[in-house]
Every structure is written in structure tokens, then in C-alpha cells.
Motif scaffolding. Structure first.
Motif, mmCIF file in Angstrom:
data_model
loop_
_atom_site.group_PDB
_atom_site.id
_atom_site.type_symbol
_atom_site.label_atom_id
_atom_site.label_comp_id
_atom_site.label_asym_id
_atom_site.label_seq_id
_atom_site.Cartn_x
_atom_site.Cartn_y
_atom_site.Cartn_z
ATOM 1 N N PRO A 177 41.431 43.732 37.380
ATOM 2 C CA PRO A 177 40.523 43.163 36.373
ATOM 3 C C PRO A 177 41.023 41.781 35.966
ATOM 4 C CG PRO A 177 41.313 45.333 35.704
ATOM 5 C CD PRO A 177 42.060 44.953 36.938
ATOM 6 N N LYS A 178 40.084 40.886 35.731
ATOM 7 C CA LYS A 178 40.486 39.537 35.358
ATOM 8 C C LYS A 178 40.326 39.334 33.862
ATOM 9 C CE LYS A 178 36.008 37.552 36.510
ATOM 10 N NZ LYS A 178 35.281 36.686 37.382
ATOM 11 N N PHE A 179 41.244 38.567 33.344
ATOM 12 C CA PHE A 179 41.212 38.161 31.947
ATOM 13 C C PHE A 179 41.272 36.649 31.954
ATOM 14 C CE2 PHE A 179 43.337 42.229 32.353
ATOM 15 C CZ PHE A 179 42.596 43.013 31.484
ATOM 16 N N ARG A 180 40.493 36.043 31.130
ATOM 17 C CA ARG A 180 40.491 34.586 31.088
ATOM 18 C C ARG A 180 41.824 34.108 30.541
ATOM 19 N NH1 ARG A 180 36.646 30.896 31.790
ATOM 20 N NH2 ARG A 180 36.811 28.910 30.699
ATOM 21 N N SER A 181 42.459 33.284 31.312
ATOM 22 C CA SER A 181 43.721 32.697 30.895
ATOM 23 C C SER A 181 43.434 31.585 29.898
ATOM 24 C CB SER A 181 44.445 32.134 32.125
ATOM 25 O OG SER A 181 45.647 31.519 31.764
ATOM 26 N N THR A 182 44.433 31.186 29.200
ATOM 27 C CA THR A 182 44.273 30.086 28.252
ATOM 28 C C THR A 182 44.712 28.762 28.860
ATOM 29 O OG1 THR A 182 46.475 30.479 27.345
ATOM 30 C CG2 THR A 182 44.615 31.590 26.261
ATOM 31 N N ILE A 183 45.119 28.782 30.130
ATOM 32 C CA ILE A 183 45.604 27.554 30.749
ATOM 33 C C ILE A 183 44.735 27.141 31.925
ATOM 34 C CG2 ILE A 183 47.969 27.915 29.959
ATOM 35 C CD1 ILE A 183 48.703 28.876 32.743
ATOM 36 N N GLY B 125 39.913 24.209 37.270
ATOM 37 C CA GLY B 125 39.295 24.857 36.114
ATOM 38 C C GLY B 125 40.282 25.795 35.454
ATOM 39 N N THR B 126 39.769 26.739 34.692
ATOM 40 C CA THR B 126 40.619 27.686 33.975
ATOM 41 C C THR B 126 41.121 28.768 34.928
ATOM 42 O OG1 THR B 126 39.364 27.285 31.963
ATOM 43 C CG2 THR B 126 40.718 29.260 32.002
ATOM 44 N N LEU B 127 42.393 29.101 34.789
ATOM 45 C CA LEU B 127 42.984 30.158 35.607
ATOM 46 C C LEU B 127 42.523 31.524 35.123
ATOM 47 C CD1 LEU B 127 46.654 28.831 35.865
ATOM 48 C CD2 LEU B 127 44.803 28.544 37.507
ATOM 49 N N GLN B 128 42.658 32.519 35.987
ATOM 50 C CA GLN B 128 42.403 33.906 35.628
ATOM 51 C C GLN B 128 43.750 34.614 35.522
ATOM 52 O OE1 GLN B 128 39.952 35.614 38.675
ATOM 53 N NE2 GLN B 128 38.156 34.418 38.092
ATOM 54 N N ARG B 129 43.905 35.422 34.510
ATOM 55 C CA ARG B 129 45.141 36.192 34.340
ATOM 56 C C ARG B 129 44.922 37.566 34.960
ATOM 57 N NH1 ARG B 129 49.867 36.094 30.297
ATOM 58 N NH2 ARG B 129 49.772 34.016 31.158
ATOM 59 N N LYS B 130 45.864 37.959 35.815
ATOM 60 C CA LYS B 130 45.803 39.260 36.474
ATOM 61 C C LYS B 130 47.172 39.908 36.373
ATOM 62 C CE LYS B 130 41.860 38.325 38.957
ATOM 63 N NZ LYS B 130 40.932 39.118 39.706
ATOM 64 N N SER B 131 47.195 41.207 36.155
ATOM 65 C CA SER B 131 48.450 41.937 36.115
ATOM 66 C C SER B 131 48.657 42.600 37.471
ATOM 67 C CB SER B 131 48.411 42.986 35.003
ATOM 68 O OG SER B 131 49.642 43.649 34.942
ATOM 69 N N VAL B 132 49.735 42.212 38.160
ATOM 70 C CA VAL B 132 50.061 42.762 39.468
ATOM 71 C C VAL B 132 51.508 43.221 39.426
ATOM 72 C CG1 VAL B 132 50.274 42.272 41.939
ATOM 73 C CG2 VAL B 132 48.446 41.198 40.616
ATOM 74 N N ASP C 131 52.170 39.509 34.782
ATOM 75 C CA ASP C 131 50.908 38.837 34.474
ATOM 76 C C ASP C 131 50.899 37.483 35.161
ATOM 77 O OD1 ASP C 131 49.942 40.885 32.899
ATOM 78 O OD2 ASP C 131 50.795 40.065 31.063
ATOM 79 N N LEU C 132 50.076 37.372 36.190
ATOM 80 C CA LEU C 132 49.986 36.140 36.965
ATOM 81 C C LEU C 132 48.768 35.341 36.519
ATOM 82 C CD1 LEU C 132 50.598 37.597 40.537
ATOM 83 C CD2 LEU C 132 52.267 36.550 39.006
ATOM 84 N N ASP C 133 48.923 34.043 36.466
ATOM 85 C CA ASP C 133 47.796 33.145 36.213
ATOM 86 C C ASP C 133 47.379 32.590 37.568
ATOM 87 O OD1 ASP C 133 47.529 33.034 33.220
ATOM 88 O OD2 ASP C 133 49.663 32.582 33.445
ATOM 89 N N PHE C 134 46.216 33.037 38.028
ATOM 90 C CA PHE C 134 45.748 32.824 39.392
ATOM 91 C C PHE C 134 44.523 31.920 39.389
ATOM 92 C CE2 PHE C 134 42.624 34.445 42.538
ATOM 93 C CZ PHE C 134 43.281 34.104 43.698
ATOM 94 N N CYS C 135 44.472 30.980 40.338
ATOM 95 C CA CYS C 135 43.301 30.126 40.470
ATOM 96 C C CYS C 135 42.388 30.676 41.563
ATOM 97 C CB CYS C 135 43.700 28.692 40.815
ATOM 98 S SG CYS C 135 42.246 27.623 40.976
ATOM 99 N N PRO C 136 41.183 31.111 41.209
ATOM 100 C CA PRO C 136 40.273 31.624 42.225
ATOM 101 C C PRO C 136 39.743 30.518 43.149
ATOM 102 C CG PRO C 136 39.202 31.595 40.090
ATOM 103 C CD PRO C 136 40.628 31.204 39.864
ATOM 104 N N GLY C 137 39.898 29.260 42.736
ATOM 105 C CA GLY C 137 39.430 28.146 43.561
ATOM 106 C C GLY C 137 40.401 27.782 44.675
ATOM 107 N N CYS C 138 41.645 27.462 44.312
ATOM 108 C CA CYS C 138 42.625 27.001 45.309
ATOM 109 C C CYS C 138 43.657 28.062 45.684
ATOM 110 C CB CYS C 138 43.324 25.740 44.814
ATOM 111 S SG CYS C 138 44.441 25.986 43.409
ATOM 112 N N HIS C 139 43.634 29.218 45.011
ATOM 113 C CA HIS C 139 44.554 30.341 45.234
ATOM 114 C C HIS C 139 45.998 30.010 44.906
ATOM 115 C CE1 HIS C 139 41.758 32.986 47.893
ATOM 116 N NE2 HIS C 139 41.178 32.580 46.783
#
Length: 137
Positions: free
Chosen positions: A60-66, A73-80, A84-92
């Protein structure tokens, strides 16, 4: 062109570990690893980027604050695996806060060909984690 820290916009410093380039924030200790860095880990560790990214994308994705240091754009926060990783769905690319790289890499020991004299035993992992901590933290 410098890459800004997503927390304070200060330029990140280019650093190298095991022949790979990452971008370190000397202020907060965070680390930006572009997709190429993550994918290159397969050459030295029992790691494959494809299932790693699949695990990230299925969480599940949570909107990151960074924002993405690469400007996507805004990173997505994912728990793996408890991180808790801040992941960019655009550039990975992935933003790691201080200590998160070491926590992630402990699950991926060296391959038999990937450096270290013992072929991937616990000593190699400890040596690598300590070198990552020295270089990136």
C-alpha cells in the motif's frame, strides 16, 4: 546539475560504494539511490531488482511528505521488510533515511563472484554493511 536533499534542498554529495554511485546528504545522513544503483546491486549480491520493485509496488502506498530529488514529483512511502522507503514511481529511485541502506542490505548477502573473500558468508555482509555505514552515513 546538483541533486537537492528532499528535506532541506541542500545539494547532495556524490559518493561511491563498491563501484556504485549514490547521493548523500551530509546534513541529515539520507541517501538517494537512483534506479541504476538499485539494479546494479545484482552484480554483487543475491539480489534481483525486479522482485524488489514488485514488492515495493504491491505494498500500500502512503503519500510521502518529500519530493523526488530527481524532480519527478512527490515520493510514495512504502513499508518493505519493516523499512519505510520513499520511492519514486516515475524514475524508480529510492530515498533512504540514515541507516535504512544497511537495514535493507543485510537481507542480501554477497554473491560468490561479487567481492569478499569468503563467497557471501556473514562476515562479508558485516564488512559491506560497515563500509556502507562508513561511506553513506
Amino acid at each position: 546539475m546538483s541533486i537537492p536533499c528532499p528535506h532541506d534542498a541542500r545539494p547532495l554529495t556524490i559518493e561511491e560504494a563498491e563501484g556504485h554511485i549514490g547521493h548523500l546528504c551530509e546534513t541529515c545522513g539520507g541517501l538517494w539511490l537512483p534506479r541504476q544503483y538499485i539494479e546494479s546491486l545484482a552484480h554483487l549480491r543475491n539480489f534481483s531488482a525486479k522482485p524488489f520493485y514488485a514488492a515495493i509496488l504491491e505494498r500500500p502506498k502512503f503519500r510521502s511528505t518529500i519530493g523526488c530529488p530527481a524532480g519527478c514529483g512527490t515520493l510514495q512511502r512504502k513499508s518493505v521488510k519493516g523499512i519505510d522507503l520513499d520511492f519514486c514511481p516515475g524514475c524508480h529511485g529510492i530515498w533512504f533515511d540514515r541507516g535504512e541502506v544497511a537495514a535493507m542490505l543485510k537481507d542480501y548477502p554477497h554473491t560468490a563472484n561479487g567481492g569478499g573473500s569468503s563467497g557471501g558468508d556473514a562476515g562479508d555482509v558485516v564488512d559491506f554493511v560497515l563500509s556502507v555505514l562508513d561511506i553513506f552515513n
